[in-house]
Design an enzyme around this catalytic site. Structure first.
Site, mmCIF file in Angstrom:
data_model
loop_
_atom_site.group_PDB
_atom_site.id
_atom_site.type_symbol
_atom_site.label_atom_id
_atom_site.label_comp_id
_atom_site.label_asym_id
_atom_site.label_seq_id
_atom_site.Cartn_x
_atom_site.Cartn_y
_atom_site.Cartn_z
ATOM 1 N N HIS A 135 0.816 -1.217 0.000
ATOM 2 C CA HIS A 135 0.000 0.000 0.000
ATOM 3 C C HIS A 135 0.852 1.270 0.000
ATOM 4 O O HIS A 135 0.342 2.347 -0.300
ATOM 5 C CB HIS A 135 -0.976 0.008 1.182
ATOM 6 C CG HIS A 135 -0.359 0.302 2.515
ATOM 7 N ND1 HIS A 135 -0.033 -0.673 3.432
ATOM 8 C CD2 HIS A 135 -0.021 1.479 3.106
ATOM 9 C CE1 HIS A 135 0.467 -0.111 4.516
ATOM 10 N NE2 HIS A 135 0.482 1.198 4.352
ATOM 11 N N ASP A 165 0.159 -7.650 1.678
ATOM 12 C CA ASP A 165 0.563 -6.245 1.660
ATOM 13 C C ASP A 165 2.085 -6.108 1.638
ATOM 14 O O ASP A 165 2.655 -5.258 2.328
ATOM 15 C CB ASP A 165 -0.011 -5.490 2.861
ATOM 16 C CG ASP A 165 -0.032 -3.984 2.635
ATOM 17 O OD1 ASP A 165 0.243 -3.556 1.508
ATOM 18 O OD2 ASP A 165 -0.309 -3.244 3.598
ATOM 19 N N GLY A 236 3.485 6.454 8.128
ATOM 20 C CA GLY A 236 4.840 6.627 7.607
ATOM 21 C C GLY A 236 5.764 5.494 8.025
ATOM 22 O O GLY A 236 6.802 5.277 7.407
ATOM 23 N N ASN A 237 5.401 4.784 9.107
ATOM 24 C CA ASN A 237 6.165 3.599 9.513
ATOM 25 C C ASN A 237 5.846 2.389 8.641
ATOM 26 O O ASN A 237 6.565 1.384 8.692
ATOM 27 C CB ASN A 237 5.874 3.222 10.968
ATOM 28 C CG ASN A 237 6.740 3.969 11.961
ATOM 29 O OD1 ASN A 237 6.245 4.785 12.735
ATOM 30 N ND2 ASN A 237 8.032 3.699 11.948
ATOM 31 N N SER A 238 4.781 2.471 7.860
ATOM 32 C CA SER A 238 4.369 1.334 7.041
ATOM 33 C C SER A 238 5.512 0.862 6.154
ATOM 34 O O SER A 238 6.131 1.655 5.439
ATOM 35 C CB SER A 238 3.175 1.710 6.162
ATOM 36 O OG SER A 238 2.024 1.909 6.946
ATOM 37 N N GLY A 294 -8.999 -25.980 -3.656
ATOM 38 C CA GLY A 294 -10.262 -25.880 -4.383
ATOM 39 C C GLY A 294 -11.471 -26.324 -3.592
ATOM 40 O O GLY A 294 -12.309 -27.066 -4.122
ATOM 41 N N VAL A 295 -11.594 -25.875 -2.349
ATOM 42 C CA VAL A 295 -12.777 -26.187 -1.541
ATOM 43 C C VAL A 295 -13.224 -24.940 -0.793
ATOM 44 O O VAL A 295 -12.414 -24.049 -0.529
ATOM 45 C CB VAL A 295 -12.490 -27.307 -0.506
ATOM 46 C CG1 VAL A 295 -12.254 -28.628 -1.193
ATOM 47 C CG2 VAL A 295 -11.320 -26.940 0.401
ATOM 48 N N ILE A 297 -14.725 -23.921 2.880
ATOM 49 C CA ILE A 297 -14.636 -24.577 4.186
ATOM 50 C C ILE A 297 -15.150 -23.672 5.293
ATOM 51 O O ILE A 297 -15.259 -22.455 5.124
ATOM 52 C CB ILE A 297 -13.170 -24.975 4.505
ATOM 53 C CG1 ILE A 297 -12.246 -23.782 4.343
ATOM 54 C CG2 ILE A 297 -12.733 -26.142 3.661
ATOM 55 C CD1 ILE A 297 -10.786 -24.068 4.664
#
EC number: 3.4.21.107
Length: 503
Positions: A135, A165, A236-238, A294-295, A297
């Site tokens: 992001h 992310d 800003g720490n992201s 492919g299930v 659940i």
């Protein structure tokens, strides 16, 4: 006389014994005091070891590998004031004229403008690979990396993974860059000291310290495995690193929980053991390649376990098997996945993460509980990223043309599906089952979320298309000594199992 002498000797002996006991007691007390003093010294040493007098040496060591990230993006938008008058208002024309005058009257209010954003990251190799949050750089036209030394370099995007992310960037430097390595996030314990570094609120390089507050947190993503920390993390720490006391990265700072946008001591860092797998794939392929079973659940709750006769409320209950690897291998709706590739399945979240971490094309053994018996099925995994367009693989069943009947059962008013009811409810023409036409608001069914418009397609893990079939499933469950009956309920096509108590 002789008896008096014996008495004096006995008294003298007793006095010597008492003196000796007093001396021994004094020695014992002295020894205990010495041991206590030693224990206090050792405890102080442990505390001093656990919390260094200063984090400066560690900060100096790892700071050169942490970077500030500035992105620039061209966006379409108005340069003048936005409308504040409701559409249709008598003042709308006046406001539009005012805005046109403000923008020159020639439509220039829609001129593109340049927007910038700030974030953090860290270098993971001397040849210039940089990790940050997706992001931070998403949609950016230009990415600038600022190093601790003040040097700035342009970066290119190697690959991104919105699911975790994480983004991988690359810069070209004339000399080898200082870098840090990833640590084992699974080794981090609640209470361990950590350091967060980054560019909070655009203030430049900054260090904060705290502890691991919790492990294995989930926010909203399928593959979430967050470390929670009270180290100060702000906007800003992201994308910045979360270090352990060895200077290894055990997390990527991603999010905070805050009512006001600032740090309140609840921050989240994506665990390094998740990040490393993503980074390795982005570096090799430029994209992620996750395994796909492919299930659909859901978790096995205690009432579901009771309804199915399971020993414990663990595993992942299959609610649907669309076209894909699982269907080809023979997995069925109603199977409970107990283990995947030799690892016991605790719940749906654990299964999803394990499948996603498995190689595409791998042949794995899946152990399921089916109709009270355990069996192992071999499945060749597909690729998750190719499965977004997968369609439902429900079997076709002949339509029931009998006259509709309605009955109250288990707190529900039920009616078999007909073409007319399908049309009213907006259902597919091949949908089979019992329509819920009303729900008693005082019933367990209402409490567990069943609502008018739901469709019951299975009861006791067998298909039901009529009231009599459902009644037969109820009677069979009672005869078997079951306390509840498991229903497969579909709403807008999405299936889930619900266990209702039998009266």
């Amino acid at each position: 006389m002789q008896s008096q002498a014996n008495v004096r000797q006995q008294r003298a002996g007793q006095a010597q014994v008492r003196a000796r006991q007093m001396r021994d007691g004094t020695v014992f007390k002295a020894m205990m005091l010495a041991m206590l003093a030693l224990a206090l010294v050792m405890a102080q040493s442990v505390v001093a070891f656990a919390k260094p007098e200063s984090l400066a040496p560690l900060a100096e060591k790892i700071s050169p590998s942490v970077v500030n990230i500035t992105t620039s993006t061209v966006v379409e938008g108005r340069t003048g004031p936005r409308g504040i008058v409701p559409e249709g208002s008598p003042f709308e024309d006046f406001f539009r004229e005012f805005q046109d005058r403000n923008n020159g009257g020639d439509g220039e209010g829609q001129r593109p403008r340049r927007s910038s954003a700030l974030g953090s990251g860290f270098v993971i190799s001397e040849d210039g690979f940089v990790v940050t949050n997706n992001h931070v750089i998403e949609g950016a036209d230009e990415i600038t990396i600022e190093f601790f030394s003040g040097e700035e370099l342009k970066a290119e995007v190697i690959g991104t993974d919105p699911n975790t992310d994480i983004a991988l960037l690359k810069v070209e430097a004339e000399t080898p860059l200082p870098f840090v390595k990833f640590g084992d996030s699974n080794a981090a314990r609640v209470g361990d000291w950590v350091i967060a570094m980054g560019n909070p609120l655009g203030q430049g390089f900054s260090v904060s310290a705290g502890i691991v507050s919790a492990r294995n947190r989930a926010l909203s993503g399928t593959y979430d495995d967050y470390i929670q920390t009270d180290a100060a993390i702000n906007r800003g720490n992201s994308g910045g690193p979360l270090f352990n006391m060895d200077g290894d990265v055990i997390g990527v700072n991603t999010a905070i929980l805050s009512p006001n946008g600032g740090s309140i001591g609840i921050g989240f860092s994506m665990a390094s053991n998740v990040v490393t797998r993503v980074v390795d794939q982005l570096k090799e392929f430029g994209e992620t390649r996750r395994g796909w079973l492919g299930v659909r659940i859901q978790d096995v709750t205690q009432d579901v376990a009771d309804a199915m006769g399971l020993a414990s409320a663990t595993g992942a209950l299959i609610t649907d098997v669309p076209d894909g690897p699982a269907k080809e291998a023979g997995l069925l709706t109603g199977d409970v996945i107990l283990s995947f590739d030799g690892v016991e399945v605790a719940d749906t979240r654990a299964l999803v993460r394990q499948v996603g971490n498995s190689p595409v094309g791998a042949n794995v053994r899946v152990t399921v509980m089916r109709e009270g018996k355990s069996q192992t099925i071999k499945v060749a995994l597909g690729r998750r990223e190719d499965a977004n367009g997968a369609t439902s693989g429900d079997e076709d069943t002949p339509d029931q043309q009998s006259e509709p009947e309605t009955k109250d059962l288990l707190g529900l008013t039920l009616s078999p599906l007909t073409d007319a009811i399908r049309g009213e409810m907006g259902l597919d023409a091949d949908m089979m089952g019992l329509a819920v036409t009303a729900v008693d608001e005082g019933s367990e069914a209402f409490e567990k979320g069943l609502r008018t418009g739901d469709v019951i397609t299975e009861a006791g893990q067998q298909k039901v298309t009529s009231i009599s079939e459902l009644e037969a499933r109820v009677d069979a469950a009672k005869d078997a000594g079951r306390k509840s009956l498991l229903l497969l309920v579909r709403r807008a096509g999405d299936p889930r199992f619900v266990a209702l108590t039998l009266g």
